[in-house]
Design a protein around this motif. Structure first.
Motif, PDB file in Angstrom:
ATOM      1  N   MET A 142     -44.193 112.443 -21.124  1.00 59.17           N
ATOM      2  CA  MET A 142     -45.536 112.920 -20.779  1.00 59.17           C
ATOM      3  C   MET A 142     -45.439 113.771 -19.520  1.00 59.17           C
ATOM      4  N   HIS A 143     -46.588 114.404 -19.145  1.00 52.39           N
ATOM      5  CA  HIS A 143     -46.654 115.145 -17.889  1.00 52.39           C
ATOM      6  C   HIS A 143     -47.616 114.455 -16.920  1.00 52.39           C
ATOM      7  N   ALA A 144     -47.351 114.691 -15.640  1.00 53.02           N
ATOM      8  CA  ALA A 144     -48.191 114.095 -14.599  1.00 53.02           C
ATOM      9  C   ALA A 144     -48.173 115.001 -13.378  1.00 53.02           C
ATOM     10  N   ALA A 145     -49.158 114.797 -12.501  1.00 49.72           N
ATOM     11  CA  ALA A 145     -49.065 115.350 -11.143  1.00 49.72           C
ATOM     12  C   ALA A 145     -48.101 114.435 -10.392  1.00 49.72           C
ATOM     13  N   LEU A 146     -47.135 115.038  -9.685  1.00 44.42           N
ATOM     14  CA  LEU A 146     -46.122 114.210  -9.031  1.00 44.42           C
ATOM     15  C   LEU A 146     -46.007 114.595  -7.560  1.00 44.42           C
ATOM     16  N   VAL A 147     -46.204 113.600  -6.686  1.00 43.21           N
ATOM     17  CA  VAL A 147     -46.025 113.811  -5.246  1.00 43.21           C
ATOM     18  C   VAL A 147     -44.596 113.418  -4.902  1.00 43.21           C
ATOM     19  N   THR A 148     -43.823 114.402  -4.424  1.00 42.70           N
ATOM     20  CA  THR A 148     -42.444 114.112  -4.024  1.00 42.70           C
ATOM     21  C   THR A 148     -42.258 114.229  -2.519  1.00 42.70           C
ATOM     22  N   SER A 149     -43.274 114.786  -1.859  1.00 47.53           N
ATOM     23  CA  SER A 149     -43.229 114.923  -0.402  1.00 47.53           C
ATOM     24  C   SER A 149     -44.673 114.866   0.100  1.00 47.53           C
ATOM     25  N   ARG A 155     -58.420 111.155 -19.854  1.00 49.59           N
ATOM     26  CA  ARG A 155     -59.222 112.344 -20.201  1.00 49.59           C
ATOM     27  C   ARG A 155     -59.616 113.141 -18.971  1.00 49.59           C
ATOM     28  N   ALA A 156     -59.849 112.469 -17.843  1.00 45.95           N
ATOM     29  CA  ALA A 156     -60.312 113.183 -16.650  1.00 45.95           C
ATOM     30  C   ALA A 156     -60.093 112.313 -15.408  1.00 45.95           C
ATOM     31  N   ALA A 157     -59.665 112.959 -14.319  1.00 44.71           N
ATOM     32  CA  ALA A 157     -59.429 112.227 -13.056  1.00 44.71           C
ATOM     33  C   ALA A 157     -59.868 113.114 -11.895  1.00 44.71           C
ATOM     34  N   GLY A 158     -60.696 112.577 -11.009  1.00 43.94           N
ATOM     35  CA  GLY A 158     -61.299 113.373  -9.941  1.00 43.94           C
ATOM     36  C   GLY A 158     -60.408 113.502  -8.721  1.00 43.94           C
ATOM     37  N   LEU A 180     -66.058 120.435 -11.439  1.00 42.59           N
ATOM     38  CA  LEU A 180     -65.289 121.578 -11.935  1.00 42.59           C
ATOM     39  C   LEU A 180     -64.070 121.070 -12.707  1.00 42.59           C
ATOM     40  N   PRO A 181     -64.114 121.100 -14.057  1.00 47.23           N
ATOM     41  CA  PRO A 181     -62.942 120.663 -14.813  1.00 47.23           C
ATOM     42  C   PRO A 181     -61.818 121.691 -14.729  1.00 47.23           C
ATOM     43  N   VAL A 182     -60.598 121.205 -14.521  1.00 48.94           N
ATOM     44  CA  VAL A 182     -59.421 122.071 -14.357  1.00 48.94           C
ATOM     45  C   VAL A 182     -58.271 121.429 -15.134  1.00 48.94           C
ATOM     46  N   PRO A 183     -57.438 122.237 -15.860  1.00 49.07           N
ATOM     47  CA  PRO A 183     -56.285 121.644 -16.541  1.00 49.07           C
ATOM     48  C   PRO A 183     -55.324 121.002 -15.523  1.00 49.07           C
ATOM     49  N   LEU A 184     -54.790 119.832 -15.866  1.00 50.44           N
ATOM     50  CA  LEU A 184     -53.875 119.152 -14.941  1.00 50.44           C
ATOM     51  C   LEU A 184     -52.655 120.024 -14.621  1.00 50.44           C
ATOM     52  N   SER A 185     -52.283 120.906 -15.565  1.00 46.87           N
ATOM     53  CA  SER A 185     -51.117 121.770 -15.333  1.00 46.87           C
ATOM     54  C   SER A 185     -51.337 122.710 -14.138  1.00 46.87           C
ATOM     55  N   ASP A 186     -52.588 122.899 -13.708  1.00 45.37           N
ATOM     56  CA  ASP A 186     -52.879 123.762 -12.550  1.00 45.37           C
ATOM     57  C   ASP A 186     -52.946 122.967 -11.245  1.00 45.37           C
ATOM     58  N   VAL A 239     -63.414 118.831  -8.059  1.00 44.51           N
ATOM     59  CA  VAL A 239     -62.442 119.164  -9.098  1.00 44.51           C
ATOM     60  C   VAL A 239     -62.105 117.909  -9.904  1.00 44.51           C
ATOM     61  N   VAL A 240     -62.040 118.084 -11.223  1.00 42.73           N
ATOM     62  CA  VAL A 240     -61.648 116.993 -12.118  1.00 42.73           C
ATOM     63  C   VAL A 240     -60.496 117.511 -12.976  1.00 42.73           C
ATOM     64  N   PHE A 241     -59.339 116.881 -12.856  1.00 44.22           N
ATOM     65  CA  PHE A 241     -58.180 117.321 -13.638  1.00 44.22           C
ATOM     66  C   PHE A 241     -58.217 116.700 -15.034  1.00 44.22           C
TER      67      PHE A 241
END
Ligand SMILES: NC(=O)c1ccc[n+]([C@@H]2O[C@H](COP(=O)([O-])OP(=O)(O)OC[C@H]3O[C@@H](n4cnc5c(N)ncnc54)[C@H](OP(=O)(O)O)[C@@H]3O)[C@@H](O)[C@H]2O)c1
Length: 319
Positions: free
Chosen positions: A1-8, A34-37, A294-300, A315-317
């Motif tokens: 799967m894909h995710a937003a990833l904090v590495t720093s 489906r959506a995360a703020g 404001l819905p935004v694709p998580l890829s952005d 913003v809601v990813f």
């Protein structure tokens, strides 16, 4: 799967491929997100600065969201912990950490609204017990939570709601959400005092998203604008956008009937939060509260995380 990833902790999360999460006990369940703020709480967790957050990396940010369980049930949910957040295709949560969504609930609106809305809904019902007709001042009313607080105070029966903030355009729009008077925090101390005298005299409840220097400027003016120093004034501290510390003159507590309370993780029990959030979701699903989502694709996620629009709209990813 894909995710937003904090590495720093000093750069925005990146959109990355990660392993699918798995439930490791009968107490856990996988959610199709489906959506995360993108709430301030999410930013502070992703920058390693929130008091209740993990400091281990990498982490997936996100504290809540909407999604679908394996049986098709639509839910609002809270993250398992601060390392396994909600900004991902899938996440794992505890079974007691979700609530069913009413059929009328819009997934983006709920993901945007619950966090800023509960910031005033919960303390006005559990900490300060707002009485019908009371006079309320929202300090820091131009943000998502402040805009919600104006609406919620009115909905819970406030007789007068004054809204204070420094952004002129968003301040001017607050009467359309129910504010009875607005106070600009952009002016001098004497201008602020005059506007408080005009629009927030005899305030009974302050909902404070600012703390810091704004509190130091505004508190003396609020006390000076009271016709009776013995009349109760409840100061609800919710956020610290104006700074984590404020200097409070001791005489304020001797010369007035002032009570200072906070609301947040720790100050209110989890059971109380769950009960109140269920009631709040019903309000949101019924269309009783307005939020600029404001819905935004998580890829952005990397490009949008620190963008100017993310500071003025919620913003809601969406994975
Ligand atoms: N305790 C809880 O349960 C809880 C729950 C949700 C949120 N919160 C907290 O509540 C705060 C607000 O959240 P939010 O969702 O509304 O954030 P937001 O949408 O990002 O809005 C923040 C607002 O703060 C204003 N601001 C920042 N610094 C200011 C200052 N020095 N003087 C006046 N206004 C200032 C900004 O106005 P400008 O445009 O003028 O910069 C903006 O309107 C955050 O600290 C958040 O962590 C607490």
């Amino acid at each position: 799967m894909h995710a937003a990833l904090v590495t720093s902790f000093d750069r925005p999360p990146q959109y990355a491929a990660v392993d699918d999460p798995v439930a490791t006990s009968a107490d856990e369940v996988v959610v199709d997100v489906r959506a995360a703020g993108l709430h301030p709480r999410v930013r502070s967790g992703a920058s390693g600065s929130h008091y209740a957050s993990s400091t281990a990396l990498p982490l997936i940010p996100g504290v809540d969201g909407t999604g679908v369980l394996a049986d098709g049930q639509r839910v609002y949910f809270a993250a398992l912990d601060s390392a396994h957040g909600t900004m991902a295709d899938l996440t794992v949560i505890r079974r007691r950490a979700y609530l069913p969504l009413p059929d009328t609930a819009d997934e983006v609106t709920v993901a945007a609204a619950v966090n800023p809305a509960m910031s005033s809904w919960v303390p006005l019902r559990r900490r300060a017990a707002l009485q019908p007709g009371q006079r309320v001042l929202v300090l820091g009313a131009t943000g998502s939570a402040g805009q919600m607080a104006v609406q919620i105070a009115k909905r819970l029966g406030a007789g007068w709601v004054a809204a204070a903030g420094r952004d002129a355009e968003r301040l001017a729009a607050l009467p359309t959400l129910g504010a009875d008077g607005v106070i600009s925090l952009a002016g001098s101390d004497s201008q602020i005092a005059a506007e408080i005298q005009k629009n927030a005299a005899d305030t009974e409840v302050v909902i404070d998203y600012l703390w810091g220097a704004p509190l130091e400027r505004v508190l003396p003016a609020i006390l000076a604008a009271r016709s009776d120093p013995g009349q109760p004034l409840t100061w609800l501290h919710i956020g610290a956008m104006g700074g984590p510390e404020a200097s409070l003159p001791s005489v304020a507590l001797r010369s007035h009937n002032l009570t200072i309370l906070g609301s947040g993780q720790g100050a209110v029990s989890t059971a109380e939060f769950v009960t109140e959030i269920a009631a709040l979701i019903d309000e949101i699903a019924a269309g009783a509260l307005t939020i600029d989502a404001l819905p935004v694709p998580l890829s952005d996620v990397e490009a949008v995380w620190d963008s100017p629009v993310s500071r003025t709209r919620r913003v809601v990813f969406q994975p």
